[in-house]
Design a protein around this motif. Sequence first.
Motif, PDB file in Angstrom:
ATOM      1  N   ILE A 177     -16.791  60.192 -72.446  1.00  0.00           N
ATOM      2  CA  ILE A 177     -16.618  61.068 -72.111  1.00  0.00           C
ATOM      3  C   ILE A 177     -16.003  62.370 -72.955  1.00  0.00           C
ATOM      4  O   ILE A 177     -16.525  63.419 -72.545  1.00  0.00           O
ATOM      5  CB  ILE A 177     -14.975  61.104 -71.334  1.00  0.00           C
ATOM      6  N   LEU A 178     -15.653  62.657 -74.641  1.00  0.00           N
ATOM      7  CA  LEU A 178     -16.116  63.044 -75.505  1.00  0.00           C
ATOM      8  C   LEU A 178     -17.064  63.687 -75.952  1.00  0.00           C
ATOM      9  O   LEU A 178     -17.145  64.781 -75.520  1.00  0.00           O
ATOM     10  CB  LEU A 178     -14.589  62.583 -76.280  1.00  0.00           C
ATOM     11  N   LEU A 179     -18.074  63.035 -75.942  1.00  0.00           N
ATOM     12  CA  LEU A 179     -19.395  63.962 -75.730  1.00  0.00           C
ATOM     13  C   LEU A 179     -19.892  64.617 -74.794  1.00  0.00           C
ATOM     14  O   LEU A 179     -20.134  65.611 -75.198  1.00  0.00           O
ATOM     15  CB  LEU A 179     -20.162  62.982 -75.639  1.00  0.00           C
ATOM     16  N   CYS A 180     -19.486  63.762 -73.995  1.00  0.00           N
ATOM     17  CA  CYS A 180     -20.077  64.708 -72.545  1.00  0.00           C
ATOM     18  C   CYS A 180     -19.199  66.460 -71.958  1.00  0.00           C
ATOM     19  O   CYS A 180     -19.703  67.514 -72.133  1.00  0.00           O
ATOM     20  CB  CYS A 180     -19.644  63.772 -71.033  1.00  0.00           C
ATOM     21  N   ALA A 181     -17.403  65.697 -72.799  1.00  0.00           N
ATOM     22  CA  ALA A 181     -16.716  67.818 -73.137  1.00  0.00           C
ATOM     23  C   ALA A 181     -17.858  68.086 -73.958  1.00  0.00           C
ATOM     24  O   ALA A 181     -17.594  69.701 -72.926  1.00  0.00           O
ATOM     25  CB  ALA A 181     -15.713  66.969 -72.769  1.00  0.00           C
ATOM     26  N   TYR A 182     -17.792  67.677 -74.891  1.00  0.00           N
ATOM     27  CA  TYR A 182     -17.925  68.190 -76.078  1.00  0.00           C
ATOM     28  C   TYR A 182     -20.057  69.974 -75.079  1.00  0.00           C
ATOM     29  O   TYR A 182     -20.169  70.318 -75.660  1.00  0.00           O
ATOM     30  CB  TYR A 182     -18.692  67.844 -77.177  1.00  0.00           C
ATOM     31  N   LEU A 183     -20.018  68.462 -75.056  1.00  0.00           N
ATOM     32  CA  LEU A 183     -21.882  69.279 -74.101  1.00  0.00           C
ATOM     33  C   LEU A 183     -21.640  70.151 -72.861  1.00  0.00           C
ATOM     34  O   LEU A 183     -22.360  71.254 -73.646  1.00  0.00           O
ATOM     35  CB  LEU A 183     -23.373  68.335 -73.879  1.00  0.00           C
ATOM     36  N   LEU A 184     -20.362  69.470 -72.294  1.00  0.00           N
ATOM     37  CA  LEU A 184     -20.138  70.986 -71.450  1.00  0.00           C
ATOM     38  C   LEU A 184     -19.935  72.415 -72.076  1.00  0.00           C
ATOM     39  O   LEU A 184     -20.023  72.968 -71.650  1.00  0.00           O
ATOM     40  CB  LEU A 184     -19.969  70.233 -70.449  1.00  0.00           C
ATOM     41  N   LEU A 185     -18.904  72.139 -72.889  1.00  0.00           N
ATOM     42  CA  LEU A 185     -18.443  72.988 -73.922  1.00  0.00           C
ATOM     43  C   LEU A 185     -19.505  73.923 -74.047  1.00  0.00           C
ATOM     44  O   LEU A 185     -19.545  75.379 -74.467  1.00  0.00           O
ATOM     45  CB  LEU A 185     -17.111  72.875 -74.229  1.00  0.00           C
TER      46      LEU A 185
END
Length: 309
Positions: free
Chosen positions: A68-76
């Motif tokens: 989930i953190l990786l997904c948040a970083y990718l979206l950012l």
Amino acid sequence: MMLRFTPWLKSWFKSKLLLWLDKRQPATSVLTLQQHVLFVFPTSYGGWFVMLIALLYLFGTNYQNNLILLCAYLLLSLFCCCILAAFFNLYRLKLSSTAAPFYYAGDAIQLRVKLEHYQHKKMIQLFSDDFSPLSLESLSEELVLDLYPKRRGYYQLQRFTLLSCYPFGLIRCWTHIQLSQLYWVYPEAGSLNKSQPVATEHLPDQPDQLAPYQAGAPASALDWKRLAKTPWQPVIRQHSSNNSIKQPKHLTVNTSGPALEQQLAEFCAQILQLESQGHQYSLSTPGEKIPAGNGQPHLHRCLQALALC
């Protein structure tokens, strides 16, 4: 009370914004979009996108979930790339105004703005109080602005907004452009039925010379006074058909109120007719007196004087 206060607040804010923009980007004939005239801010869709990133980050940290953190970083990262893409989509776009064109009242008005460095500029929107909104997938060498109908006069293109939400609609990049683009709206040409013919002055035929009488010459051509003195030597007068000398047509604007528009329309039609026929004409208005002449510069000078009446 709130409904009455809101329009006043909007007009006050708009006037202050225009004063600030006039100092930041005054009217110019050539404008290159640089950093100081471009504004970048998330759209409403971009705002929800930021909230989604924040929620994913909170869930990822609370549950210690690396995916989930990786997904948040990718979206950012995607969001930051959209900021740069939206900015560079308008950056260095060059707009140039053209020479002041002219139109007639009642005709469709189309202003053309020249563009440079327009390649790869996508999803462009333009809107203003002066012309119909435009939505363009890509740009070409010219922008054609369809202006709303105007009455006669001399106008300056008002400040308009150029906006882009490229590439994903997350970021809005826009600018408020003020070009020194002037244009004329001449009076509408009225009917030519009421226009008066060109004033002419007819001079009497003058004899060029006296010639000996020959058989077959008309008796009206004989010089009877000379014939009485010298009957053995009759002479005739040879006339030249002298063309009528055309005097310049003079037009005077001398009305006001509703009759003024009718007179201006009639004078506009007469001036166009006189110019097409090659006649000379002059014009007097309350603010200007134009001497007799013809040609395209003289024509536009007269039409401009009528437009400013």
